[in-house]
Design a protein around this motif. Structure first.
Motif, PDB file in Angstrom:
ATOM      1  N   ASP A 212      35.510  70.441  21.464  1.00  0.00           N
ATOM      2  CA  ASP A 212      37.159  69.618  22.229  1.00  0.00           C
ATOM      3  C   ASP A 212      38.495  70.232  21.122  1.00  0.00           C
ATOM      4  N   VAL A 213      39.200  70.043  21.818  1.00  0.00           N
ATOM      5  CA  VAL A 213      40.258  70.585  20.193  1.00  0.00           C
ATOM      6  C   VAL A 213      41.700  69.962  21.248  1.00  0.00           C
ATOM      7  N   VAL A 214      43.116  68.782  20.321  1.00  0.00           N
ATOM      8  CA  VAL A 214      44.537  68.225  21.284  1.00  0.00           C
ATOM      9  C   VAL A 214      45.247  68.749  20.023  1.00  0.00           C
ATOM     10  N   VAL A 215      46.051  69.966  20.890  1.00  0.00           N
ATOM     11  CA  VAL A 215      47.228  70.095  19.948  1.00  0.00           C
ATOM     12  C   VAL A 215      48.309  69.534  20.007  1.00  0.00           C
ATOM     13  N   HIS A 216      49.024  68.862  19.256  1.00  0.00           N
ATOM     14  CA  HIS A 216      50.232  68.087  19.408  1.00  0.00           C
ATOM     15  C   HIS A 216      51.631  68.104  19.283  1.00  0.00           C
ATOM     16  N   THR A 217      52.682  68.201  19.217  1.00  0.00           N
ATOM     17  CA  THR A 217      53.996  68.986  18.477  1.00  0.00           C
ATOM     18  C   THR A 217      54.314  68.258  17.624  1.00  0.00           C
ATOM     19  N   ALA A 218      54.776  67.895  16.474  1.00  0.00           N
ATOM     20  CA  ALA A 218      55.772  67.075  14.953  1.00  0.00           C
ATOM     21  C   ALA A 218      56.031  65.840  15.620  1.00  0.00           C
ATOM     22  N   HIS A 219      56.627  65.627  17.015  1.00  0.00           N
ATOM     23  CA  HIS A 219      57.437  64.523  16.992  1.00  0.00           C
ATOM     24  C   HIS A 219      55.903  63.959  17.753  1.00  0.00           C
ATOM     25  N   THR A 220      55.213  64.191  18.165  1.00  0.00           N
ATOM     26  CA  THR A 220      54.212  62.954  18.966  1.00  0.00           C
ATOM     27  C   THR A 220      53.042  61.442  18.185  1.00  0.00           C
ATOM     28  N   ILE A 221      53.708  60.471  18.374  1.00  0.00           N
ATOM     29  CA  ILE A 221      53.050  59.585  17.717  1.00  0.00           C
ATOM     30  C   ILE A 221      52.069  59.643  18.611  1.00  0.00           C
ATOM     31  N   HIS A 222      50.856  58.886  16.581  1.00  0.00           N
ATOM     32  CA  HIS A 222      49.233  59.191  17.090  1.00  0.00           C
ATOM     33  C   HIS A 222      49.152  58.248  15.824  1.00  0.00           C
ATOM     34  N   ALA A 223      47.759  57.717  16.186  1.00  0.00           N
ATOM     35  CA  ALA A 223      47.099  57.150  14.639  1.00  0.00           C
ATOM     36  C   ALA A 223      45.389  57.113  14.789  1.00  0.00           C
ATOM     37  N   ALA A 224      44.982  56.363  14.533  1.00  0.00           N
ATOM     38  CA  ALA A 224      43.443  56.844  14.753  1.00  0.00           C
ATOM     39  C   ALA A 224      42.258  55.467  15.252  1.00  0.00           C
ATOM     40  N   LEU A 225      41.702  55.015  15.548  1.00  0.00           N
ATOM     41  CA  LEU A 225      41.028  53.613  15.507  1.00  0.00           C
ATOM     42  C   LEU A 225      40.145  54.019  14.877  1.00  0.00           C
ATOM     43  N   ASP A 226      39.823  52.504  15.163  1.00  0.00           N
ATOM     44  CA  ASP A 226      38.765  52.331  13.841  1.00  0.00           C
ATOM     45  C   ASP A 226      37.057  52.301  14.941  1.00  0.00           C
ATOM     46  N   ASN A 227      36.669  53.132  13.483  1.00  0.00           N
ATOM     47  CA  ASN A 227      35.173  53.371  13.499  1.00  0.00           C
ATOM     48  C   ASN A 227      34.427  52.100  14.048  1.00  0.00           C
ATOM     49  N   VAL A 228      34.153  51.832  15.744  1.00  0.00           N
ATOM     50  CA  VAL A 228      32.778  50.224  15.517  1.00  0.00           C
ATOM     51  C   VAL A 228      32.251  50.566  16.131  1.00  0.00           C
ATOM     52  N   SER A 229      31.339  52.285  15.808  1.00  0.00           N
ATOM     53  CA  SER A 229      29.943  52.331  16.172  1.00  0.00           C
ATOM     54  C   SER A 229      29.128  52.484  14.786  1.00  0.00           C
ATOM     55  N   SER A 230      27.665  53.365  14.798  1.00  0.00           N
ATOM     56  CA  SER A 230      26.191  52.452  13.080  1.00  0.00           C
ATOM     57  C   SER A 230      26.727  54.492  12.931  1.00  0.00           C
ATOM     58  N   GLU A 231      27.788  55.314  13.275  1.00  0.00           N
ATOM     59  CA  GLU A 231      27.664  56.438  12.931  1.00  0.00           C
ATOM     60  C   GLU A 231      28.616  57.289  11.939  1.00  0.00           C
ATOM     61  N   LEU A 232      28.977  58.006  11.720  1.00  0.00           N
ATOM     62  CA  LEU A 232      30.464  59.178  10.736  1.00  0.00           C
ATOM     63  C   LEU A 232      30.624  59.732  11.511  1.00  0.00           C
ATOM     64  N   ARG A 233      32.314  59.061  11.717  1.00  0.00           N
ATOM     65  CA  ARG A 233      32.684  59.574  12.321  1.00  0.00           C
ATOM     66  C   ARG A 233      34.001  60.994  11.327  1.00  0.00           C
ATOM     67  N   LEU A 234      33.942  62.090  11.993  1.00  0.00           N
ATOM     68  CA  LEU A 234      34.270  64.180  10.779  1.00  0.00           C
ATOM     69  C   LEU A 234      35.150  64.505  11.868  1.00  0.00           C
ATOM     70  N   SER A 235      35.961  64.718  11.372  1.00  0.00           N
ATOM     71  CA  SER A 235      37.441  65.435  12.078  1.00  0.00           C
ATOM     72  C   SER A 235      37.954  65.696  10.835  1.00  0.00           C
ATOM     73  N   THR A 236      38.827  67.180  11.911  1.00  0.00           N
ATOM     74  CA  THR A 236      39.682  67.715  10.696  1.00  0.00           C
ATOM     75  C   THR A 236      41.286  67.948  11.582  1.00  0.00           C
ATOM     76  N   ASP A 237      42.044  68.063  10.652  1.00  0.00           N
ATOM     77  CA  ASP A 237      43.607  68.537  11.261  1.00  0.00           C
ATOM     78  C   ASP A 237      43.645  69.687  10.367  1.00  0.00           C
ATOM     79  N   ILE A 238      44.374  70.462  10.813  1.00  0.00           N
ATOM     80  CA  ILE A 238      45.283  71.530  10.761  1.00  0.00           C
ATOM     81  C   ILE A 238      46.238  72.107  11.672  1.00  0.00           C
TER      82      ILE A 238
END
Length: 261
Positions: A212-238
């Motif tokens: 999956d990929v999410v493409v967003h504009t330079a004006h779209t407000i976004h944030a990250a949620l806390d990791n409440v699982s038992s695994e590492l979350r890995l992502s990249t943003d370009i």
């Protein structure tokens, strides 16, 4: 219960990120209208999952041997970030080719590309990406830069993926045009529940899958949620844009968490 930087998100202010329907995926003008309307394009399965899992395996193959934080940083910033494997992943035909098609011209990939690893249980102010829109970091180039957020593996909501503030780009565009937003600004707030009330909008979430990929504009407000699982979350943003548009020179060096951006 979903949290971000320790703040509990109000269930009444939660919605779902809507994937682009299959019948719209090949219509560039429809996609452009959708991006203008929603501020994002949720492109499920844009990448081959095998390519995502292979890069994830490469990443952990190098970082897994790091005995401490200093060793991890050395591997990340001296081997992985400037390495050919990461460059190839971010410019793979399924990704670069999509941007070339969507933008209608030669695409330019900013060299500053970010990898984020979040461990389970990390919370409190400063641990998750706070609410912001990307233009505050990219003012010295075109405001038509598009960001691609890519989960490097399956990323259910519990792992702490990105969340988007519904239709926020419309207000940001208006306030930018009126000069009402403070400059410079690194982030808006860590208090996502309060921001949802201020904007009278929902935070949109999704269970992401590898590819999956999410493409967003330079004006779209976004944030990250806390990791409440038992695994590492890995992502990249370009970030991609048209090569002929103005380019922010500050983003043409490899990413480092001490680069001041």
């Amino acid at each position: 219960m979903l949290t971000s930087n320790g703040y509990v998100l109000d269930e009444r202010r939660l919605g779902e990120l809507v994937p682009v329907p299959e019948e719209e995926r090949g219509d560039r003008e429809v996609l452009r209208s959708r991006l203008q309307r929603d501020g994002y394009l949720f492109l499920t399965g844009l990448l081959e999952p095998a390519a995502v899992w292979a890069f994830r395996e490469y990443y952990f193959g190098l970082t897994g041997a790091a005995a401490d934080r200093a060793s991890y940083r050395k591997v990340l910033f001296e081997e992985i970030v400037p390495g050919p494997e990461y460059a190839a992943f971010c410019a793979q035909p399924a990704l670069k080719g999509w941007f070339a098609w969507f933008l209608g011209g030669e695409p330019f990939l900013h060299r500053r590309k970010i990898i984020r690893q979040t461990a389970p249980g990390e919370n409190g102010i400063g641990t998750a990406t706070q609410a912001h829109y990307d233009l505050v970091y990219l003012r010295e180039g075109s405001d038509q830069v598009l960001s691609a957020w890519i989960p490097l593996g399956d990323c259910p909501v519990s792992l702490g993926g990105l969340t988007y503030l519904q239709s926020s780009h419309h207000r940001v565009l208006a306030e930018e045009a009126a000069g009402r937003l403070k400059r410079p600004a690194a982030s808006i707030t860590a208090d996502l529940p309060a921001l949802a009330e201020e904007y009278d909008a929902d935070w949109l979430v999704a269970d992401y899958q590898a590819g999956d990929v999410v493409v967003h504009t330079a004006h779209t407000i976004h944030a990250a949620l806390d990791n409440v699982s038992s695994e590492l979350r890995l992502s990249t943003d370009i970030r991609y844009q048209l090569a002929d548009d103005a380019i922010d020179a500050r983003w043409q060096n490899h990413w480092h968490d001490q680069d001041g951006l």
